[in-house]
Design a protein around this motif. Structure first.
Motif, short mmCIF file in Angstrom:
data_model
loop_
_atom_site.label_atom_id
_atom_site.label_comp_id
_atom_site.label_asym_id
_atom_site.label_seq_id
_atom_site.Cartn_x
_atom_site.Cartn_y
_atom_site.Cartn_z
N ALA A 168 1.66 9.18 -6.19
CA ALA A 168 2.14 10.55 -5.95
C ALA A 168 3.16 10.95 -7.00
O ALA A 168 3.15 12.09 -7.49
CB ALA A 168 2.73 10.67 -4.55
N ARG A 178 0.93 4.11 -2.98
CA ARG A 178 0.75 5.55 -2.72
C ARG A 178 1.94 6.34 -3.25
O ARG A 178 1.76 7.41 -3.83
CB ARG A 178 0.58 5.80 -1.22
CG ARG A 178 -0.79 5.40 -0.70
CD ARG A 178 -1.03 5.93 0.70
NE ARG A 178 -0.10 5.38 1.69
CZ ARG A 178 -0.30 4.26 2.37
NH1 ARG A 178 -1.38 3.55 2.18
NH2 ARG A 178 0.58 3.85 3.25
N ARG A 179 3.14 5.81 -3.08
CA ARG A 179 4.33 6.51 -3.58
C ARG A 179 4.30 6.63 -5.10
O ARG A 179 4.57 7.69 -5.66
CB ARG A 179 5.59 5.76 -3.14
CG ARG A 179 6.88 6.51 -3.47
CD ARG A 179 8.10 5.62 -3.26
NE ARG A 179 8.18 4.53 -4.20
CZ ARG A 179 8.56 4.65 -5.50
NH1 ARG A 179 8.87 5.82 -5.98
NH2 ARG A 179 8.61 3.60 -6.28
N ALA A 197 0.83 -1.20 0.00
CA ALA A 197 0.00 0.00 0.00
C ALA A 197 0.87 1.26 0.00
O ALA A 197 0.57 2.23 -0.71
CB ALA A 197 -0.93 0.00 1.21
N LYS A 198 1.95 1.23 0.77
CA LYS A 198 2.86 2.37 0.79
C LYS A 198 3.49 2.59 -0.58
O LYS A 198 3.61 3.72 -1.04
CB LYS A 198 3.96 2.15 1.83
CG LYS A 198 3.47 2.19 3.25
CD LYS A 198 4.60 1.84 4.21
CE LYS A 198 4.06 1.61 5.59
NZ LYS A 198 5.09 1.08 6.50
#
Length: 64
Positions: free
Chosen positions: A56, A52-53, A48-49
């Motif tokens: 972005a 998101r990265r 998930a991280k």
């Protein structure tokens, strides 16, 4: 824990190489290892991280 995408990529590459050599058992072992890595990353929240990265970074690229 950080996402281990490069580790999974290497495991899948090794599985492909094993298949080309005709080593089905070795290929299965590499695919299993990649699956375990993916499951560990999913449990830890690293996937998930990473998602998101990446999202972005795509937004940043579109704004330029």
């Amino acid at each position: 824990m950080a996402c281990r995408c490069s580790e999974r990529r290497a495991q899948m590459k090794a599985a492909g190489a094993a298949l080309l050599k005709g080593d089905v058992r070795g290929a299965g072992a590499q695919v299993s290892a990649a699956g375990r890595t993916l499951a560990e990353d999913a449990r830890s929240g690293a996937l998930a991280k990473e998602a998101r990265r990446l999202a972005a970074s795509k937004l940043t690229l579109r704004r330029r």
